[in-house]
Enzyme design. Structure first.
Site, PDB file in Angstrom:
ATOM      1  N   LYS A   1     -85.471  85.354  -7.420  1.00  0.00           N
ATOM      2  CA  LYS A   1     -86.551  85.384  -8.399  1.00  0.00           C
ATOM      3  C   LYS A   1     -86.809  83.969  -8.941  1.00  0.00           C
ATOM      4  O   LYS A   1     -85.915  83.123  -8.872  1.00  0.00           O
ATOM      5  CB  LYS A   1     -86.225  86.368  -9.529  1.00  0.00           C
ATOM      6  CG  LYS A   1     -84.989  85.997 -10.370  1.00  0.00           C
ATOM      7  CD  LYS A   1     -85.298  84.963 -11.428  1.00  0.00           C
ATOM      8  CE  LYS A   1     -84.105  84.299 -12.005  1.00  0.00           C
ATOM      9  NZ  LYS A   1     -84.421  83.041 -12.706  1.00  0.00           N
TER      10      LYS A   1
ATOM     11  N   TYR B   1     -86.899  87.749 -16.670  1.00  0.00           N
ATOM     12  CA  TYR B   1     -85.938  88.764 -17.096  1.00  0.00           C
ATOM     13  C   TYR B   1     -86.477  89.600 -18.253  1.00  0.00           C
ATOM     14  O   TYR B   1     -86.248  90.812 -18.322  1.00  0.00           O
ATOM     15  CB  TYR B   1     -84.619  88.110 -17.527  1.00  0.00           C
ATOM     16  CG  TYR B   1     -83.803  87.560 -16.403  1.00  0.00           C
ATOM     17  CD1 TYR B   1     -82.972  88.368 -15.643  1.00  0.00           C
ATOM     18  CD2 TYR B   1     -83.828  86.192 -16.104  1.00  0.00           C
ATOM     19  CE1 TYR B   1     -82.206  87.860 -14.612  1.00  0.00           C
ATOM     20  CE2 TYR B   1     -83.071  85.670 -15.070  1.00  0.00           C
ATOM     21  CZ  TYR B   1     -82.259  86.504 -14.326  1.00  0.00           C
ATOM     22  OH  TYR B   1     -81.506  85.988 -13.303  1.00  0.00           O
TER      23      TYR B   1
END
Length: 368
Positions: free
Chosen positions: A138, A224
């Site tokens: 990510k 996140y």
């Protein structure tokens, strides 16, 4: 992708995070990472940086469905050192020029792309064309368009794609999701999430280079919080209704964002407040329900996560998140089943990221 020592300093690792006993599963994880019979798959790591060295390679020493089979690096000396340390044969070592030859290597089933964000698209597409399944770290890519091209390439090659969203395989997070979805303490009333660290690394590092990183803390740490808002609510945001940013060090963060604050609006009018930073030690989720609050603090560390509910403290064993993440994907490959954190999941997050940046530029409500 900082060093093990740097991560310790900023609180991202607890010393017992990677241990033999850490793989004990809790009831909250039973549905997340069960191991199924099948071939033990070989994984090649593309990029031997500090995240690969501090987390992924060590985690692969504790996996059950996969193992470290190959290395891709532009540094021959480093590759040789890793090969000796992890017993990787010379024939399974590649550089960025001969990478495509990995197509002829039956030892390697999965390629894990752990490179600066701007390179995710290229190596995901090249890996899929080489006939390998892909885990991409990510954030998925620099733009939504790049993400869509990555998904299309993997689909055309009939290869599976997963994004490195390790929190989906972590028991405290799984318990928060269960509590919210089952309405254990009633309906969710408010949500706040923060993630950040104090940047003390090389001022010339790729993370501060917009061309390589795409953005700053929003891309790196804010992902996140966006994920947390989405998986806790079980809904997709429809708009960014406010956003602002601050730069504590305009010289250091000349090209990328430092602190970013934003709010996500959902279809039912629910609003989630999120923030990311390269100047603050943040790692928390605060979810208020009708009958009390659930807190994860710290939330996004590799170990040492803590949680509390109206009934008292959560008490789950710490796990090796990346080991469970990779085992789950290997299981998906063996069963020919899409990953729960597939390319579509990455696209959804990048659509939010782009909306936040549009909102920062316009000062107006922006649709996701």
């Amino acid at each position: 992708m900082a060093t093990f020592q740097q991560l310790n300093r900023r609180g991202f690792i607890r010393t017992g995070a990677i241990s033999i006993g850490a793989l004990a599963l809790t009831p909250a994880l039973n549905a997340l990472a069960l191991n199924k019979p099948g071939k033990k798959l070989g994984i090649a790591l593309v990029g031997l940086g500090t995240y690969a060295g501090g987390q992924i390679a060590p985690a692969l020493q504790h996996t059950q469905n996969c193992y470290l089979a190959g290395l891709v690096s532009g540094h021959p000396t480093k590759a040789a050192e890793w090969a000796a340390k992890y017993n990787v044969p010379a024939k399974n070592i590649y550089n960025y020029q001969n990478f495509d030859a990995i197509a002829q290597n039956p030892d390697i089933d999965i390629v894990y792309v752990i490179l600066p964000v701007a390179l995710h698209k290229e190596y995901t597409i090249r890996a899929s064309k080489a006939g390998k399944h892909v885990i991409c770290e990510k954030p998925m890519a620099v733009t939504v368009k790049d993400c869509e091209e990555m998904v299309a390439a993997c689909k055309k090659a009939k290869r599976l794609l997963s994004i490195g969203y390790r929190m989906h395989f972590e028991p405290y997070t799984a318990e928060l999701i269960r509590i919210s979805r089952k309405q254990v303490y009633g309906k969710l009333k408010s949500f706040e999430c923060a993630n950040g660290f104090t940047y003390t690394q090389d001022p010339k590092a790729w993370r501060l280079n917009k061309a390589l990183a795409g953005g700053g803390s929003l891309y790196d740490m804010g992902i996140y919080t966006i994920q947390s808002a989405r998986y806790t609510t079980g809904m997709e945001p429809v708009a960014v209704i406010s956003a602002r940013q601050e730069k504590t060090n305009p010289v250091l963060f000349k090209e990328v964002d430092d602190k970013v604050f934003w709010e996500l609006e959902f279809r039912n009018g629910f609003v989630a407040k999120c923030k990311s930073s390269y100047s603050d030690q943040w790692s928390s989720t605060h979810a208020v329900f009708e009958h009390g609050a659930v807190d994860l603090d710290p939330n996004f560390y590799y170990g040492g996560i803590k949680g509390s509910t109206p009934a008292g403290p959560m008490n789950f064993p710490q796990v090796i998140q990346q080991a469970l993440q990779m085992d789950d994907f290997a299981n998906c490959v063996n069963l020919n089943r899409e990953s729960k954190v597939d390319g579509a999941e990455g696209i959804r997050d990048m659509k939010v990221v782009e909306a936040v940046y549009r909102c920062l530029a316009s000062g107006k409500r922006e649709l996701v």
